[in-house]
Design a protein around this motif. Sequence first.
Motif, PDB file in Angstrom:
ATOM      1  N   MET A 290     -21.474  -1.599  -5.786  1.00 46.55           N
ATOM      2  CA  MET A 290     -20.228  -2.355  -5.798  1.00 46.55           C
ATOM      3  C   MET A 290     -19.639  -2.384  -4.395  1.00 46.55           C
ATOM      4  O   MET A 290     -19.604  -1.368  -3.700  1.00 46.55           O
ATOM      5  CB  MET A 290     -19.234  -1.701  -6.760  1.00 46.55           C
ATOM      6  N   CYS A 291     -19.175  -3.541  -3.961  1.00 45.40           N
ATOM      7  CA  CYS A 291     -18.588  -3.667  -2.633  1.00 45.40           C
ATOM      8  C   CYS A 291     -17.183  -3.057  -2.610  1.00 45.40           C
ATOM      9  O   CYS A 291     -16.441  -3.130  -3.593  1.00 45.40           O
ATOM     10  CB  CYS A 291     -18.499  -5.135  -2.212  1.00 45.40           C
ATOM     11  N   MET A 292     -16.841  -2.464  -1.499  1.00 42.68           N
ATOM     12  CA  MET A 292     -15.538  -1.847  -1.359  1.00 42.68           C
ATOM     13  C   MET A 292     -14.418  -2.874  -1.504  1.00 42.68           C
ATOM     14  O   MET A 292     -13.357  -2.582  -2.058  1.00 42.68           O
ATOM     15  CB  MET A 292     -15.436  -1.159   0.006  1.00 42.68           C
ATOM     16  N   SER A 293     -14.662  -4.093  -1.038  1.00 40.85           N
ATOM     17  CA  SER A 293     -13.649  -5.145  -1.168  1.00 40.85           C
ATOM     18  C   SER A 293     -13.398  -5.492  -2.625  1.00 40.85           C
ATOM     19  O   SER A 293     -12.267  -5.807  -3.014  1.00 40.85           O
ATOM     20  CB  SER A 293     -14.093  -6.390  -0.396  1.00 40.85           C
ATOM     21  N   GLN A 294     -14.431  -5.428  -3.467  1.00 39.49           N
ATOM     22  CA  GLN A 294     -14.262  -5.688  -4.893  1.00 39.49           C
ATOM     23  C   GLN A 294     -13.426  -4.594  -5.548  1.00 39.49           C
ATOM     24  O   GLN A 294     -12.549  -4.877  -6.367  1.00 39.49           O
ATOM     25  CB  GLN A 294     -15.626  -5.798  -5.568  1.00 39.49           C
ATOM     26  N   MET A 295     -13.692  -3.346  -5.179  1.00 36.85           N
ATOM     27  CA  MET A 295     -12.907  -2.248  -5.716  1.00 36.85           C
ATOM     28  C   MET A 295     -11.444  -2.362  -5.303  1.00 36.85           C
ATOM     29  O   MET A 295     -10.530  -2.134  -6.104  1.00 36.85           O
ATOM     30  CB  MET A 295     -13.485  -0.912  -5.255  1.00 36.85           C
ATOM     31  N   MET A 296     -11.196  -2.740  -4.049  1.00 36.07           N
ATOM     32  CA  MET A 296      -9.819  -2.885  -3.585  1.00 36.07           C
ATOM     33  C   MET A 296      -9.114  -4.033  -4.303  1.00 36.07           C
ATOM     34  O   MET A 296      -7.913  -3.953  -4.589  1.00 36.07           O
ATOM     35  CB  MET A 296      -9.798  -3.106  -2.068  1.00 36.07           C
ATOM     36  N   ALA A 297      -9.854  -5.099  -4.625  1.00 36.91           N
ATOM     37  CA  ALA A 297      -9.263  -6.212  -5.369  1.00 36.91           C
ATOM     38  C   ALA A 297      -8.873  -5.766  -6.779  1.00 36.91           C
ATOM     39  O   ALA A 297      -7.820  -6.155  -7.294  1.00 36.91           O
ATOM     40  CB  ALA A 297     -10.244  -7.376  -5.422  1.00 36.91           C
ATOM     41  N   ILE A 298      -9.707  -4.932  -7.383  1.00 39.85           N
ATOM     42  CA  ILE A 298      -9.393  -4.400  -8.714  1.00 39.85           C
ATOM     43  C   ILE A 298      -8.166  -3.498  -8.637  1.00 39.85           C
ATOM     44  O   ILE A 298      -7.251  -3.576  -9.469  1.00 39.85           O
ATOM     45  CB  ILE A 298     -10.599  -3.637  -9.293  1.00 39.85           C
ATOM     46  N   LEU A 307     -13.679   5.033 -19.015  1.00 38.05           N
ATOM     47  CA  LEU A 307     -15.097   5.009 -18.706  1.00 38.05           C
ATOM     48  C   LEU A 307     -15.461   3.863 -17.779  1.00 38.05           C
ATOM     49  O   LEU A 307     -16.350   3.997 -16.937  1.00 38.05           O
ATOM     50  CB  LEU A 307     -15.910   4.913 -20.010  1.00 38.05           C
ATOM     51  N   ALA A 308     -14.763   2.724 -17.938  1.00 41.39           N
ATOM     52  CA  ALA A 308     -15.051   1.575 -17.068  1.00 41.39           C
ATOM     53  C   ALA A 308     -14.751   1.914 -15.623  1.00 41.39           C
ATOM     54  O   ALA A 308     -15.514   1.573 -14.708  1.00 41.39           O
ATOM     55  CB  ALA A 308     -14.237   0.366 -17.520  1.00 41.39           C
ATOM     56  N   GLY A 309     -13.630   2.598 -15.389  1.00 40.99           N
ATOM     57  CA  GLY A 309     -13.277   2.978 -14.030  1.00 40.99           C
ATOM     58  C   GLY A 309     -14.260   3.971 -13.447  1.00 40.99           C
ATOM     59  O   GLY A 309     -14.622   3.900 -12.272  1.00 40.99           O
ATOM     60  N   ILE A 310     -14.721   4.922 -14.267  1.00 39.58           N
ATOM     61  CA  ILE A 310     -15.701   5.909 -13.810  1.00 39.58           C
ATOM     62  C   ILE A 310     -17.017   5.225 -13.434  1.00 39.58           C
ATOM     63  O   ILE A 310     -17.640   5.537 -12.417  1.00 39.58           O
ATOM     64  CB  ILE A 310     -15.937   6.974 -14.892  1.00 39.58           C
ATOM     65  N   ALA A 311     -17.419   4.256 -14.257  1.00 42.67           N
ATOM     66  CA  ALA A 311     -18.652   3.522 -13.964  1.00 42.67           C
ATOM     67  C   ALA A 311     -18.534   2.757 -12.657  1.00 42.67           C
ATOM     68  O   ALA A 311     -19.483   2.691 -11.867  1.00 42.67           O
ATOM     69  CB  ALA A 311     -18.962   2.565 -15.115  1.00 42.67           C
ATOM     70  N   ASN A 312     -17.365   2.170 -12.405  1.00 39.65           N
ATOM     71  CA  ASN A 312     -17.161   1.439 -11.160  1.00 39.65           C
ATOM     72  C   ASN A 312     -17.249   2.358  -9.949  1.00 39.65           C
ATOM     73  O   ASN A 312     -17.850   2.014  -8.930  1.00 39.65           O
ATOM     74  CB  ASN A 312     -15.810   0.733 -11.169  1.00 39.65           C
ATOM     75  N   VAL A 313     -16.635   3.527 -10.044  1.00 41.86           N
ATOM     76  CA  VAL A 313     -16.685   4.470  -8.930  1.00 41.86           C
ATOM     77  C   VAL A 313     -18.123   4.896  -8.657  1.00 41.86           C
ATOM     78  O   VAL A 313     -18.542   5.035  -7.501  1.00 41.86           O
ATOM     79  CB  VAL A 313     -15.795   5.699  -9.217  1.00 41.86           C
ATOM     80  N   ALA A 314     -18.901   5.098  -9.705  1.00 48.58           N
ATOM     81  CA  ALA A 314     -20.301   5.471  -9.528  1.00 48.58           C
ATOM     82  C   ALA A 314     -21.068   4.379  -8.803  1.00 48.58           C
ATOM     83  O   ALA A 314     -21.930   4.652  -7.962  1.00 48.58           O
ATOM     84  CB  ALA A 314     -20.936   5.761 -10.883  1.00 48.58           C
ATOM     85  N   ASN A 315     -20.744   3.127  -9.114  1.00 55.51           N
ATOM     86  CA  ASN A 315     -21.419   2.015  -8.455  1.00 55.51           C
ATOM     87  C   ASN A 315     -20.913   1.775  -7.049  1.00 55.51           C
ATOM     88  O   ASN A 315     -21.562   1.097  -6.260  1.00 55.51           O
ATOM     89  CB  ASN A 315     -21.244   0.728  -9.274  1.00 55.51           C
ATOM     90  N   LEU A 316     -19.738   2.320  -6.724  1.00 60.18           N
ATOM     91  CA  LEU A 316     -19.194   2.180  -5.379  1.00 60.18           C
ATOM     92  C   LEU A 316     -19.799   3.208  -4.432  1.00 60.18           C
ATOM     93  O   LEU A 316     -19.782   3.036  -3.226  1.00 60.18           O
ATOM     94  CB  LEU A 316     -17.670   2.342  -5.405  1.00 60.18           C
ATOM     95  N   ALA A 317     -20.339   4.297  -4.955  1.00 54.70           N
ATOM     96  CA  ALA A 317     -20.839   5.395  -4.127  1.00 54.70           C
ATOM     97  C   ALA A 317     -21.807   4.870  -3.076  1.00 54.70           C
ATOM     98  O   ALA A 317     -22.726   4.108  -3.377  1.00 54.70           O
ATOM     99  CB  ALA A 317     -21.521   6.437  -5.003  1.00 54.70           C
TER     100      ALA A 317
END
Length: 358
Positions: A290-298, A307-317
């Motif tokens: 996951m791109c950092m810009s996508q996480m910041m937009a979220i 769980l959705a947030g945890i999954a996103n953080v795992a994909n941001l690693a």
Amino acid sequence: MPVRLLRGLPLLALLILLSGCSAVVLKPAGDIAVQQRDLIIISTVLMLLIIVPVIFLSLFFAWRYRASNRDARYEPDWHHSTQLELIIWSAPLLIIIALGALTWITTHTLDPYRPVERLDAARRLPADAKTLDVQVVALDWKWLFIYPGYGIATVNELAAPVDTPIHFTLTASSVMNSFFIPALAGQVYAMPAMQTQLHAVINAPGEFEGFSANYSGAGFSDMKFKFHGLAQADFARWVERVKRDGTALRREDYQQLEKPSVREPVRHYATVDASLFDAIVNLCVDRTKMCMSQMMAIDAQGGIGGLAGIANVANLAYDRPRAIAAGERPRGNYVLSMCSADLVPAAFSSRLAASAAR
């Protein structure tokens, strides 16, 4: 040989060694570096206005009032002189004011984020002047230069036309480095997941040294490159040579290039993935991340928990060595947003209800 001459041999040897040094900081080839050199000289002279008299007077008083000098005035009860106090305090105060004013002005005029406004002290920047954009990536332990306007890239080689404004955008792949071409401009840090900028112009053709001025590990000493100041025609030929002899730089190629290596030879790339630099900054060259810009937009919309947030953080690693070592296949999906039942189109409401009933 006289003893006096023997004593002078170490000093002579030191002068011979120093004769091979090139004081490039004091003899730059770019206007920004020239202004920075002038700032160094002016600041040094202003400070010497205090340092030199203090050193001289310290030596003079020690000699003048030595124990063997019976002619010196002996005033054990002296304690104050208004004239001396004025001199002692006013001179440093005036120099501090001058240094403060100089610092204020140059902090703004030499801001690395500020576009150049002149070619040199005698020439203003033409209204129709085109800026050369260069994207810089500090790798371990080499430099990647991307020319988005030409669709090419190089490793450990940088070129720019003379009297052309240059806009550098910098980032790093892993650790912080410092981009420094002494003949061109001052150093600017390159940091992972961030962008910094530098504006400069080269005024004389030639080959100049560039390197990292910030220690970054075992290969730091060899993290150097050559910067070529070229005439417009020579720069055009250099671009054509890169396009003719280079290979493609895709995301997969970059993932191999970013692996640590020492004394990397010059490489040319005739084509570059247009989204590569943005993906490097956002830590998502690997398309499964996951791109950092996508996480910041979220996050800007309130974020996603559970769980959705945890999954996103795992994909941001940025790096997942344990999963890779275990042979796990990285997931390429993540949650961008969540919605409630009242936002689902009516055509799917019955299907949603049936799924909930199960």
